[in-house]
Design a protein around this motif. Structure first.
Motif, short mmCIF file in Angstrom:
data_model
loop_
_atom_site.label_atom_id
_atom_site.label_comp_id
_atom_site.label_asym_id
_atom_site.label_seq_id
_atom_site.Cartn_x
_atom_site.Cartn_y
_atom_site.Cartn_z
N GLU A 97 5.01 -17.43 11.90
CA GLU A 97 5.32 -16.35 10.96
C GLU A 97 4.75 -16.59 9.57
O GLU A 97 4.13 -15.70 8.97
CB GLU A 97 6.84 -16.17 10.86
CG GLU A 97 7.26 -14.97 10.01
CD GLU A 97 8.76 -14.76 10.00
OE1 GLU A 97 9.24 -13.98 9.14
OE2 GLU A 97 9.45 -15.37 10.85
N SER A 98 4.93 -17.80 9.03
CA SER A 98 4.49 -18.07 7.66
C SER A 98 2.97 -18.06 7.54
O SER A 98 2.41 -17.49 6.60
CB SER A 98 5.04 -19.41 7.17
OG SER A 98 4.57 -20.47 8.00
N VAL A 99 2.29 -18.66 8.50
CA VAL A 99 0.82 -18.71 8.47
C VAL A 99 0.22 -17.33 8.71
O VAL A 99 -0.73 -16.92 8.04
CB VAL A 99 0.27 -19.72 9.51
CG1 VAL A 99 -1.26 -19.70 9.53
CG2 VAL A 99 0.77 -21.12 9.21
N SER A 100 0.80 -16.59 9.66
CA SER A 100 0.27 -15.25 9.95
C SER A 100 0.45 -14.33 8.75
O SER A 100 -0.41 -13.47 8.48
CB SER A 100 0.96 -14.67 11.19
OG SER A 100 2.35 -14.54 11.00
N LYS A 101 1.54 -14.50 8.00
CA LYS A 101 1.75 -13.70 6.79
C LYS A 101 0.69 -14.03 5.75
O LYS A 101 0.15 -13.13 5.08
CB LYS A 101 3.15 -13.96 6.23
CG LYS A 101 3.47 -13.09 5.02
CD LYS A 101 4.89 -13.35 4.51
CE LYS A 101 5.18 -12.49 3.28
NZ LYS A 101 6.56 -12.75 2.75
N LYS A 102 0.36 -15.31 5.62
CA LYS A 102 -0.67 -15.74 4.68
C LYS A 102 -2.02 -15.15 5.05
O LYS A 102 -2.78 -14.68 4.19
CB LYS A 102 -0.73 -17.27 4.66
CG LYS A 102 -1.74 -17.84 3.69
CD LYS A 102 -1.73 -19.36 3.75
CE LYS A 102 -2.79 -19.95 2.82
NZ LYS A 102 -2.81 -21.44 2.88
N ILE A 103 -2.35 -15.17 6.35
CA ILE A 103 -3.61 -14.61 6.83
C ILE A 103 -3.66 -13.12 6.55
O ILE A 103 -4.68 -12.58 6.09
CB ILE A 103 -3.79 -14.90 8.34
CG1 ILE A 103 -3.95 -16.40 8.58
CG2 ILE A 103 -4.99 -14.14 8.90
CD1 ILE A 103 -3.88 -16.80 10.03
N TYR A 104 -2.55 -12.43 6.83
CA TYR A 104 -2.49 -10.98 6.61
C TYR A 104 -2.72 -10.64 5.14
O TYR A 104 -3.52 -9.75 4.82
CB TYR A 104 -1.12 -10.45 7.06
CG TYR A 104 -0.83 -9.04 6.61
CD1 TYR A 104 -1.36 -7.94 7.28
CD2 TYR A 104 -0.05 -8.80 5.47
CE1 TYR A 104 -1.10 -6.65 6.85
CE2 TYR A 104 0.20 -7.51 5.04
CZ TYR A 104 -0.33 -6.44 5.73
OH TYR A 104 -0.10 -5.17 5.29
N GLU A 105 -2.03 -11.33 4.24
CA GLU A 105 -2.16 -11.04 2.81
C GLU A 105 -3.57 -11.31 2.31
O GLU A 105 -4.13 -10.54 1.51
CB GLU A 105 -1.15 -11.89 2.01
CG GLU A 105 0.31 -11.56 2.27
CD GLU A 105 0.69 -10.14 1.80
OE1 GLU A 105 -0.07 -9.55 1.00
OE2 GLU A 105 1.73 -9.62 2.25
N LYS A 106 -4.16 -12.39 2.79
CA LYS A 106 -5.53 -12.74 2.39
C LYS A 106 -6.53 -11.71 2.89
O LYS A 106 -7.44 -11.29 2.16
CB LYS A 106 -5.87 -14.13 2.93
CG LYS A 106 -7.07 -14.79 2.31
CD LYS A 106 -7.19 -16.23 2.81
CE LYS A 106 -8.39 -16.92 2.19
NZ LYS A 106 -8.51 -18.32 2.68
N ALA A 107 -6.36 -11.28 4.14
CA ALA A 107 -7.26 -10.28 4.73
C ALA A 107 -7.11 -8.94 4.02
O ALA A 107 -8.11 -8.25 3.76
CB ALA A 107 -6.96 -10.13 6.22
N LYS A 108 -5.89 -8.56 3.70
CA LYS A 108 -5.62 -7.29 3.01
C LYS A 108 -6.25 -7.28 1.63
O LYS A 108 -6.92 -6.30 1.24
CB LYS A 108 -4.11 -7.07 2.91
CG LYS A 108 -3.72 -5.76 2.22
CD LYS A 108 -2.21 -5.61 2.16
CE LYS A 108 -1.81 -4.30 1.45
NZ LYS A 108 -0.34 -4.14 1.40
N ALA A 109 -6.06 -8.35 0.86
CA ALA A 109 -6.61 -8.42 -0.50
C ALA A 109 -8.13 -8.33 -0.47
O ALA A 109 -8.74 -7.61 -1.27
CB ALA A 109 -6.16 -9.72 -1.16
N ALA A 110 -8.76 -9.04 0.49
CA ALA A 110 -10.22 -9.02 0.59
C ALA A 110 -10.73 -7.64 0.99
O ALA A 110 -11.76 -7.17 0.48
CB ALA A 110 -10.68 -10.07 1.60
N PHE A 111 -10.02 -6.98 1.90
CA PHE A 111 -10.44 -5.66 2.38
C PHE A 111 -10.43 -4.64 1.25
O PHE A 111 -11.42 -3.91 1.04
CB PHE A 111 -9.51 -5.20 3.51
CG PHE A 111 -9.79 -3.81 4.00
CD1 PHE A 111 -10.85 -3.57 4.87
CD2 PHE A 111 -9.00 -2.74 3.59
CE1 PHE A 111 -11.11 -2.28 5.32
CE2 PHE A 111 -9.25 -1.46 4.05
CZ PHE A 111 -10.31 -1.22 4.91
#
Length: 341
Positions: A308-322
């Protein structure tokens, strides 16, 4: 009886070791021969056509690519691969072991020749890589390998084995690799002899980055060092790739999804085929306005398995870059509109 038994065991082990050497020689003898180092006419034609600046854009095209490591087997490591990587795109190739990620690199560098099939080819900036010499192809591609390649000799020789660059350029490369402070403190600086204990494993990886930086190529391949536990250096490496190779086409082979969430595209592979090829964020959500992972794509399932914690980090990073990329694209369109008017 015990002496005879011990002697027999030692003899058996010694025989096995000696036969392994013989087996290696037979394996080397049966290796497929590489293509010619130089193809004089084709190489000269490419140099003339592109004014010795090929590749100048960094577009990579895989069309109907089949690759297998042994002719007698029917299992293809790459099975009819079709892919276009646009110039300057940052692509992360992910998938399980045996998916075909490393085979992509082997095909690109022609470490293994692809099968001759109708329309089967790999083109870089419209040049068929099968039609030029291996020397020209491999000199124009940069790679940061998983296992750092270090030469005998000085730091200068490791950075510039062919002695093509000025000293100032070598220091620029060390600064880009975040190694300048370390090397400046050495008594002989660039003339320091490289010994196994001089650089840490992470620093050797950064030295490979500096070598790739010096080449100023338009295509950079990164084999991520999954065995490297130095997270700080790993973050430095990815930050420097993003900063100094921003105009290059970057193809990263990785298992660590947190490092590539900001990439332009994710290439998900399985059984030598492409399963998905899209922006990381768009593979994580069904709608760009979603506030959590809603997709059931291959990539989304891989991300969820990280916890959960790592997937949230990946999601936030991907969203910001997009959304940052979308903002830059809108600004570019607006500037063009103003210029046209």
């Amino acid at each position: 009886l015990l002496d005879i038994s011990g002697f027999s065991m030692k003899s058996s082990i010694k025989l096995d070791l000696n036969m392994q050497s013989a087996q290696r020689m037979l394996d080397y003898e049966n290796l497929r021969e590489e293509g010619p180092e130089v193809k004089v006419e084709h190489d000269a034609m490419v140099r003339k056509l592109y004014r010795d600046r090929w590749p100048h854009r960094g577009e990579i095209l895989f069309r109907n690519v089949f690759l297998r490591y042994k002719k007698e087997t029917t299992d293809f490591a790459l099975n009819g691969l079709n892919l276009i990587i646009q110039p300057g795109t940052k692509v992360a190739c992910v998938g399980r072991t045996g998916a075909g990620k490393s085979s992509l690199i082997h095909a690109l560098f022609r470490m293994v020749e692809i099968e001759i099939v109708p329309e089967g080819c790999i083109k870089i900036d419209r040049v068929d890589t099968q039609e030029i010499g291996l020397e020209m192809l491999r000199q124009r591609l940069s790679i940061i390998p998983q296992t750092a390649l270090i030469f005998n000799g000085t730091i200068r020789r490791n950075l510039d084995p062919l002695n093509k660059h000025r000293t100032e350029e070598l220091w620029d490369a060390l600064e880009a690799a975040a190694l300048i402070d370390f090397v400046e403190k050495l008594p002989k600086r660039l003339e320091t002899e490289v010994t196994p204990e001089l650089f840490s494993a992470a620093q050797k990886q950064l030295l490979c980055f500096a070598r790739a930086y010096l080449r100023k190529g338009k295509i950079v391949v990164v084999e991520e060092p999954t065995s490297n536990d130095d997270l700080e250096t790993e973050e430095i490496l990815h930050a420097q790739i993003q900063k100094y190779f921003k105009d290059c086409t970057v193809l990263t082979i990785t298992h660590k999804l947190t490092n590539i969430a900001h990439y332009d595209k994710v290439l998900v592979m399985a059984s030598g085929k492409i399963k998905e090829y899209e922006s990381p964020y768009l593979l994580l959500v069904n709608d760009p306005n979603d506030h959590r992972i809603t997709s059931n794509s291959y990539f989304a399932r891989m991300v969820k398995r990280t916890g959960e914690s790592v997937s949230k980090k990946i999601y936030e990073k991907a969203k910001a870059a997009f959304f940052e990329k979308m903002r830059r694209e809108r600004e570019a369109v607006n500037r063009m509109s103003i210029t046209d008017s």
